[in-house]
Design an enzyme around this catalytic site. Structure first.
Site, short mmCIF file in Angstrom:
data_model
loop_
_atom_site.label_atom_id
_atom_site.label_comp_id
_atom_site.label_asym_id
_atom_site.label_seq_id
_atom_site.Cartn_x
_atom_site.Cartn_y
_atom_site.Cartn_z
CE LYS A 269 -3.84 -2.34 2.30
NZ LYS A 269 -4.84 -2.31 3.36
CG ASP B 245 -7.79 -0.22 4.26
OD1 ASP B 245 -8.53 -1.06 3.71
OD2 ASP B 245 -6.57 -0.14 4.03
NE ARG C 229 4.85 -8.76 20.31
CZ ARG C 229 4.88 -9.75 19.43
NH1 ARG C 229 4.58 -10.98 19.81
NH2 ARG C 229 5.18 -9.52 18.17
CG LEU D 199 -8.73 -4.80 12.23
CD1 LEU D 199 -7.72 -3.90 11.53
CD2 LEU D 199 -10.11 -4.20 12.11
CE1 TYR E 124 -11.48 -13.25 5.84
CE2 TYR E 124 -11.00 -10.99 6.51
CZ TYR E 124 -10.99 -11.99 5.56
OH TYR E 124 -10.47 -11.73 4.32
P1 ATR Z 1 4.04 -4.75 10.49
O1 ATR Z 1 4.49 -4.60 11.94
O2 ATR Z 1 5.13 -5.20 9.59
O3 ATR Z 1 3.23 -3.62 9.99
P2 ATR Z 1 1.64 -6.18 10.89
O4 ATR Z 1 1.33 -7.60 10.66
O5 ATR Z 1 0.82 -5.15 10.25
O6 ATR Z 1 3.14 -6.03 10.52
O7 ATR Z 1 1.66 -5.85 12.47
C1 ATR Z 1 1.81 -6.80 13.39
C2 ATR Z 1 1.17 -6.30 14.70
O8 ATR Z 1 0.72 -7.40 15.44
C3 ATR Z 1 2.15 -5.56 15.58
O9 ATR Z 1 1.45 -4.62 16.36
C4 ATR Z 1 2.67 -6.71 16.46
O10 ATR Z 1 3.22 -6.32 17.68
P3 ATR Z 1 4.77 -5.88 17.78
O11 ATR Z 1 4.85 -4.50 17.24
O12 ATR Z 1 5.07 -5.97 19.21
O13 ATR Z 1 5.52 -6.90 16.95
C5 ATR Z 1 1.40 -7.46 16.69
N1 ATR Z 1 1.55 -8.86 17.07
C6 ATR Z 1 1.82 -9.90 16.27
N2 ATR Z 1 1.85 -11.05 16.97
C7 ATR Z 1 1.59 -10.72 18.25
C8 ATR Z 1 1.46 -11.47 19.47
N3 ATR Z 1 1.64 -12.80 19.49
N4 ATR Z 1 1.19 -10.80 20.60
C9 ATR Z 1 1.02 -9.45 20.60
N5 ATR Z 1 1.12 -8.69 19.49
C10 ATR Z 1 1.39 -9.32 18.34
#
Ligand code: ATR
Length: 268
Positions: free
Chosen positions: A76, A110, A156, A215, A217
């Site tokens: 995007k 979105d 996190r 978000l 599903y």
């Molecule tokens: P990107 O970070 O590359 O944009 P994304 O899939 O859009 O990728 O974002 C992943 C999100 O899910 C992040 O907020 C990630 O948390 P971190 O920033 O701490 O990595 C969160 N996330 C993914 N798996 C998680 C888990 N098991 N527990 C908590 N948060 C998780």
């Protein structure tokens, strides 16, 4: 699952969704259902594009005569850079998910899709907790703030949430614990559900009238929604937002109302 074309071998068609990976995208099915519902002679295919090749791929699809493109993860931002004209919402988010190829005009549907997915929900007040700081989080924050919600953000990795707020000038309050109390809406924008992981949320503290929104599903409730539901909360998954962002994209291209019921039915 979609038949997937590499962009260099894309067939002659009218619309496409580009992404990586793209084989599970529901957009071809949803838009094809819309075309059929309205008797429009148009085709929609799934096209695989590797990161770094978005600009070249969009040029090639434009030359092939494609009219419109939906853009999904992770393209995007590259798509936004390719556009010559962009709407104010996509400028604010710096991402495009919908492009009119001939005019090189792009938008992002979105945030609108998320807002519309909640439009009929009877909230008693407007206090939301958003979980995550990934690719989709900024559209959610933007939609909520535009509608006057009081928003807290937890992630996190807190530094990532802090830089997201700063980069996009969001007024959401950064929190170090996902405290559910008093919130009317709890939105999971993380990808935790996709890996079957659970977030550190204590559902027993949630307002029983709150809506839990994921978000993500799948064929059954995500772990997040299944936990929320077991504590008596109402739940919503990402399908309605997917339909609404698709309907807004349809309206951007066709300048007529999208057949929402048929598009939603295609996602069941
Ligand atoms: P990107 O970070 O590359 O944009 P994304 O899939 O859009 O990728 O974002 C992943 C999100 O899910 C992040 O907020 C990630 O948390 P971190 O920033 O701490 O990595 C969160 N996330 C993914 N798996 C998680 C888990 N098991 N527990 C908590 N948060 C998780």
């Amino acid at each position: 699952m979609n038949e997937v074309f590499a962009w260099r071998e894309a067939p002659i068609a009218d619309f496409a969704v580009i992404g990586h990976p793209i084989k599970h995208s529901l957009s071809p099915k949803m838009h094809t259902a819309a075309f059929i519902a309205l008797g429009l002679e148009a085709s929609y295919v799934a096209v695989e594009v590797l990161p770094g090749e978005v600009s070249e791929a969009l040029d090639a699809l434009r030359i092939k005569g494609y009219r419109g493109i939906n853009v999904t993860v992770p393209h995007k931002e590259e798509a936004f850079l390719w556009c010559e004209e962009t709407t104010s919402i996509s400028q604010r988010l710096r991402v495009c998910n919908t492009i009119d190829l001939a005019s090189r005009r792009g938008t992002n549907t979105d945030a609108e899709g998320f807002s519309r997915s909640l439009a009929d929900y009877p909230f008693s007040s407007k206090k939301a907790l958003v979980l995550g700081a990934g690719g989709s989080t900024r559209a959610i924050l933007s939609a909520l703030e535009a509608e006057g919600w009081d928003v807290s953000l937890w992630n996190r990795t807190q530094s990532k949430a802090a830089s997201l707020l700063e980069r996009f000038g969001s007024k959401a309050m950064l929190v170090d614990q996902p405290d559910l109390a008093d919130n009317d809406l709890i939105v999971n924008t993380t990808s935790a559900s996709l890996s079957g992981d659970r977030l550190p949320v204590n559902w027993s503290k949630a307002n029983p009238d709150a809506l839990a929104y994921d978000l993500a599903y799948g064929p059954s409730l995500t772990p997040f929604l299944s936990d929320a539901s077991s504590f008596g909360l109402a739940v919503m998954d990402g399908r309605r937002m997917l339909m609404e962002q698709g309907a807004a994209a349809f309206e951007f291209w066709w300048n007529r109302e999208a057949p929402r019921e048929e598009m939603m039915a295609a996602l069941q």
